[in-house]
Write an enzyme that holds these catalytic residues in place. Sequence first.
Site, PDB file in Angstrom:
ATOM      1  N   GLU A  49     -76.078 -25.545  11.340  1.00 33.63           N
ATOM      2  CA  GLU A  49     -75.232 -24.417  10.945  1.00 33.63           C
ATOM      3  C   GLU A  49     -74.883 -24.469   9.460  1.00 33.63           C
ATOM      4  OE1 GLU A  49     -71.798 -24.331  13.501  1.00 33.63           O
ATOM      5  OE2 GLU A  49     -72.956 -23.600  15.207  1.00 33.63           O
ATOM      6  N   GLU A  80     -77.330 -23.065  20.469  1.00 37.87           N
ATOM      7  CA  GLU A  80     -75.996 -23.597  20.780  1.00 37.87           C
ATOM      8  C   GLU A  80     -75.058 -22.441  21.113  1.00 37.87           C
ATOM      9  OE1 GLU A  80     -74.162 -26.573  18.006  1.00 37.87           O
ATOM     10  OE2 GLU A  80     -72.381 -25.310  18.234  1.00 37.87           O
ATOM     11  N   GLU A  94     -62.226 -31.563  25.866  1.00 38.95           N
ATOM     12  CA  GLU A  94     -62.202 -30.244  25.235  1.00 38.95           C
ATOM     13  C   GLU A  94     -62.931 -29.309  26.189  1.00 38.95           C
ATOM     14  OE1 GLU A  94     -64.140 -30.613  21.397  1.00 38.95           O
ATOM     15  OE2 GLU A  94     -66.106 -30.969  22.276  1.00 38.95           O
TER      16      GLU A  94
HETATM   17  C1  IDC Z   1     -67.400 -29.696  17.634  1.00 36.58           C
HETATM   18  C2  IDC Z   1     -67.086 -30.603  18.782  1.00 36.58           C
HETATM   19  C3  IDC Z   1     -65.815 -31.364  18.510  1.00 36.58           C
HETATM   20  C4  IDC Z   1     -65.948 -32.073  17.179  1.00 36.58           C
HETATM   21  C5  IDC Z   1     -66.289 -31.058  16.086  1.00 36.58           C
HETATM   22  C6  IDC Z   1     -66.496 -31.689  14.726  1.00 36.58           C
HETATM   23  O1  IDC Z   1     -66.993 -29.852  19.960  1.00 36.58           O
HETATM   24  O2  IDC Z   1     -65.576 -32.290  19.548  1.00 36.58           O
HETATM   25  O3  IDC Z   1     -64.717 -32.698  16.862  1.00 36.58           O
HETATM   26  O4  IDC Z   1     -67.487 -30.398  16.435  1.00 36.58           O
HETATM   27  O5  IDC Z   1     -67.597 -32.530  14.712  1.00 36.58           O
HETATM   28  C7  IDC Z   1     -70.224 -25.733  16.223  1.00 36.58           C
HETATM   29  C8  IDC Z   1     -70.893 -26.990  15.848  1.00 36.58           C
HETATM   30  C9  IDC Z   1     -70.470 -28.115  16.757  1.00 36.58           C
HETATM   31  C10 IDC Z   1     -69.005 -28.006  17.104  1.00 36.58           C
HETATM   32  C11 IDC Z   1     -68.827 -26.751  17.932  1.00 36.58           C
HETATM   33  C12 IDC Z   1     -67.415 -26.560  18.474  1.00 36.58           C
HETATM   34  O6  IDC Z   1     -72.298 -26.866  15.810  1.00 36.58           O
HETATM   35  O7  IDC Z   1     -70.760 -29.326  16.104  1.00 36.58           O
HETATM   36  O8  IDC Z   1     -68.654 -29.132  17.878  1.00 36.58           O
HETATM   37  N1  IDC Z   1     -69.227 -25.621  17.128  1.00 36.58           N
HETATM   38  O9  IDC Z   1     -66.500 -26.453  17.433  1.00 36.58           O
HETATM   39  N2  IDC Z   1     -70.459 -24.544  15.718  1.00 36.58           N
HETATM   40  C13 IDC Z   1     -69.597 -23.667  16.252  1.00 36.58           C
HETATM   41  C14 IDC Z   1     -68.802 -24.332  17.170  1.00 36.58           C
END
Ligand code: IDC
Length: 531
Positions: A371, A459, A500
């Site tokens: 991303e 994702e 979560e």
């Molecule tokens: C989130 C995880 C969370 C972690 C955070 C930071 O769910 O536990 O603390 O990242 O590393 C994304 C990302 C993905 C995110 C997810 C949810 O690709 O890494 O994971 N998210 O926030 N993009 C949109 C949402």
Amino acid sequence: MRGLLRRLSALCLCGFLVLAALPARAVSFPDVKPGSWYEKDVLEMADAGLLTGLPDGTFAPEKTISWAEFVTIAARCAGLSPIQGQTSHWAAGTLEAARLAGWYDWDELPPTGEGFDKPISRQLAVKVLMRALLPHVGYDFNVESAKIKDFSALNGRYYEAVLSAYAAGVAQGDGEGSFRPLDSLSRAESCALIQRARAKAGSQTPASPYGTPGPDEYLPASPGETPPAPAEAIQGGVSENGWLQVVGTQLCNEAGEPVVLRGMSSHGLQWYGQYANAQSIQNTAAYGANVFRLAMYTGEGGCLSQPEPMKSKVIAGVEAAVENDMYVIIDWHILSDGNPMDHVSKAEAFFADMAARYADCPNVLYEICNEPNGNVSWDRDVKPYAERLVAAIRETSPQSVILIGSPTWSQDIHLAADDPVEGENLMYTLHFYAGTHGKDLRDRMDKALSAGLPLFVSEWGASRADGSGGVFLEESKVWLDFLAERGISWCNWSLCDKSETSAALKPGTSPDRAWTEEDLTESGKFVFSQF
Ligand code: IDC
């Protein structure tokens, strides 16, 4: 006696003592100057019994507001009563009630009290306020984020709160258009913020507790104009489908028939790598998944800081997927490092190695930048990065499918559609979170498909974009139906037991045995039933 003492000390300590029980009267403070920008807000709130000044009779407009003070006022505005607190702090009961109502999380302000008198940051003040008074405000991600000059400084956890606050006109930038998420707020600024939220809330139906959306707030949006759906997309594993190829916008098998991949994404391999083992991957296959995504974070303790252990995890994950006849996505999971160009040479070396290693392996797909986000552009950064990575992979792997991200956390597919990367078997990722993203993003997908851009949802989550909240199963269903109608493949975030709502497994679930429904969270049950 102790109770009385506690109440007395509460009276002395509470600078923002709430006088809801007293009759309204015109209050004045010597340091609230007539004609000042905050005079009206401060006096109106004082008259409404929502706050008083300090014990010395002043208001101290420039003084930084604390957690305890801010949450106490928000609670009074929302009619939230204190409960039993965990410390003897004057605001402990209100803070406990607010935390349990979901206005903020344990890690943001622990109930043990050490942070109660510390300044509350602007992002957290806005989160508390929106959840207290305006929990159902929607927003258009692109419209609102464009209003915030320092948007890249904002942690994804606060998008929902801050963007909805901008949409509602509650949060506004400073003179330069910046939000300054980590800065503190003065007492006068807090009054202005709270007054805007009160005004907005007054014009809406009463707020319901955070986390239980009102019936019409999240009504599923109806899918937009549908481009022609693939005749009949099939699933099945690698032995059945062989090498994948992209025909038009559709992912197809070796025989040229439309194929759809559905499965789970791992969480960060550096944190939850145990759920990318052979047994866990097999468990998803047992529920019908035919793809698994290996999210190898780059930053946040991922492969930039420990390249060899992370590479080994990826290799083990690929082997496990191969054993289970599944497709597998190797994901270079950039997140806090938002510009893929920052580490382009490392990415090239990594993918060149992987592509050579799996040159003869039809199972593997390459996702080159999870991303891109922050100060990053398609033309200047992501497209040139993709061109370099495609070239590196193609040296040894002429036909594998390569997934390409886009700015704004892989939502700006319209930029890619206007100016795609040249080459065969390239697809573009679109990421969504059902509690945050809706029809606008689906409409954008339809436009991109009509323009001929092949899409892959590598994702998505049933939660909000911060990985928590909800879960939003109705919205998720609308999304999955939309994807199914268009033959679009997907991976769900994420296969782990973190507490979560996006996590598929209940805390403590073993990665080393088969799972039953009992092991799955609400999200996990829903997602596994959709493979
Ligand atoms: C989130 C995880 C969370 C972690 C955070 C930071 O769910 O536990 O603390 O990242 O590393 C994304 C990302 C993905 C995110 C997810 C949810 O690709 O890494 O994971 N998210 O926030 N993009 C949109 C949402």
